[in-house]
Design an enzyme around this catalytic site. Structure first.
Site, PDB file in Angstrom:
ATOM      1  N   SER A  14       0.837  -1.201   0.000  1.00 51.83           N
ATOM      2  CA  SER A  14       0.000   0.000   0.000  1.00 51.83           C
ATOM      3  C   SER A  14       0.874   1.254   0.000  1.00 51.83           C
ATOM      4  CB  SER A  14      -0.887   0.002   1.251  1.00 51.83           C
ATOM      5  OG  SER A  14      -1.451   1.282   1.412  1.00 51.83           O
ATOM      6  N   MET A  43      -8.270   8.896  -0.233  1.00 57.87           N
ATOM      7  CA  MET A  43      -9.090   9.301   0.915  1.00 57.87           C
ATOM      8  C   MET A  43      -9.540  10.751   0.738  1.00 57.87           C
ATOM      9  SD  MET A  43      -6.702   7.767   3.933  1.00 57.87           S
ATOM     10  CE  MET A  43      -6.267   6.032   3.983  1.00 57.87           C
ATOM     11  N   HIS A  72      -8.156   1.898  -4.183  1.00 56.43           N
ATOM     12  CA  HIS A  72      -9.120   1.747  -3.084  1.00 56.43           C
ATOM     13  C   HIS A  72      -9.725   3.114  -2.792  1.00 56.43           C
ATOM     14  CE1 HIS A  72      -9.619   0.645   1.496  1.00 56.43           C
ATOM     15  NE2 HIS A  72     -10.785   0.818   0.886  1.00 56.43           N
TER      16      HIS A  72
HETATM   17  C1  DX5 Z   1      -6.263   2.072   5.521  1.00 58.83           C
HETATM   18  C2  DX5 Z   1      -5.864   1.637   4.117  1.00 58.83           C
HETATM   19  C3  DX5 Z   1      -4.874   0.502   4.147  1.00 58.83           C
HETATM   20  C4  DX5 Z   1      -3.576   0.871   4.871  1.00 58.83           C
HETATM   21  C5  DX5 Z   1      -2.790  -0.389   5.159  1.00 58.83           C
HETATM   22  O1  DX5 Z   1      -7.364   2.927   5.437  1.00 58.83           O
HETATM   23  O2  DX5 Z   1      -6.974   1.211   3.377  1.00 58.83           O
HETATM   24  O3  DX5 Z   1      -4.570   0.113   2.801  1.00 58.83           O
HETATM   25  O4  DX5 Z   1      -2.820   1.727   4.064  1.00 58.83           O
HETATM   26  O5  DX5 Z   1      -1.691  -0.004   5.939  1.00 58.83           O
HETATM   27  P1  DX5 Z   1      -1.051  -1.045   6.985  1.00 58.83           P
HETATM   28  O6  DX5 Z   1      -0.666  -2.234   6.169  1.00 58.83           O
HETATM   29  O7  DX5 Z   1       0.115  -0.281   7.540  1.00 58.83           O
HETATM   30  O8  DX5 Z   1      -2.111  -1.351   7.990  1.00 58.83           O
HETATM   31 ZN    ZN Z   2      -6.554   0.339   1.320  1.00 59.45          ZN
END
Ligand code: DX5
Ligand code: ZN
Length: 220
Positions: A14, A43, A72
């Site tokens: 990510s 986001m 996402h």
């Molecule tokens: C959170 C995101 C995830 C996040 C994962 O809202 O959707 O993709 O970046 O990060 P880690 O792997 O550090 O939990």
């Molecule tokens: Zn995500």
């Protein structure tokens, strides 16, 4: 572009956990470290209490690297912004069932544009909310943290949803991927795979690891 089936284990680092001062190089590093997809967390500061980046970053990654863009959308109105994310080069667009849009319509529009369609549900959302859409998706994202930030702890209770998704897929002869996202590291990746997940999103455990390639290998 390579194709994958739900029997493939897919590691999707990510980008949220990458160094934002050198985003395109970080994507290259991820690819060279064995990442299969790159997970791009959009986001809007409304659907989640954080703001990350928009279509321009997806475009920059698309133009600088040849890899599968797993986008996402943690945004309230994915229907309103959809064209821009399609144009920017997304290979798969995941929208949240909790956002303010006509879910079925949005999924249809994504597929009509030749892009893979994903549907995400938050930890507090019952599986029944996504059940009506299982035959319209290429990927189901079971959030294993409350969305908005990386570095949170994995929620093991979500594995019930993962195994439900896996059994319904068999029962209904469907073929969607099952993705988990949030707090995925060596131990939790094994738990998620055991429950039936095949796409593992990992931010801090890969981009922040001293050896990214070894970290990615440890998730498989
Ligand atoms: C959170 C995101 C995830 C996040 C994962 O809202 O959707 O993709 O970046 O990060 P880690 O792997 O550090 O939990
Ligand atoms: Zn995500």
């Amino acid at each position: 572009m390579k194709t994958w089936t739900h029997s493939d284990i897919i590691i999707a680092p990510s980008l949220l956990a990458a160094d934002f001062g050198k985003i395109t190089e970080e994507v290259t590093r991820s690819i060279h470290s064995g990442g299969d997809w790159i997970h791009l967390d959009v986001m809007d500061g409304n659907f989640v209490d954080n703001i990350s980046f928009g279509p321009a970053i997806i475009q920059a990654v698309h133009e600088s690297n040849d890899t599968f863009l797993d986008v996402h959308l943690m945004i309230q109105r994915p229907d309103h912004y959809l064209e821009r994310f399609i144009e920017s080069g997304s290979d798969l667009i995941t929208v949240h069932v909790e956002a303010e849009h006509n879910v079925g319509e949005t999924l249809e529009r994504i597929r009509k544009a030749g892009v893979k369609a994903g549907l995400a549900l938050n930890p507090a959302t019952p599986f029944s909310e996504v059940e009506p859409f299982l035959d319209q998706i290429d990927l189901l994202l079971c959030m294993t943290v409350v969305p908005g930030f990386g570095g949170q702890s994995f929620m093991p209770e979500i594995m019930d949803k993962v195994s439900t998704a896996a059994s319904l897929r068999e029962e209904r002869g469907l073929s969607y991927h099952i993705e988990v996202d949030g707090g995925i590291g060596t131990e939790t990746a094994a738990v998620a795979r055991q429950a039936g997940a095949n796409v593992l999103v990992a931010g801090s455990s890969t981009f922040c690891a001293p050896d990214m390639a070894a970290a990615i290998e440890s998730l498989r």
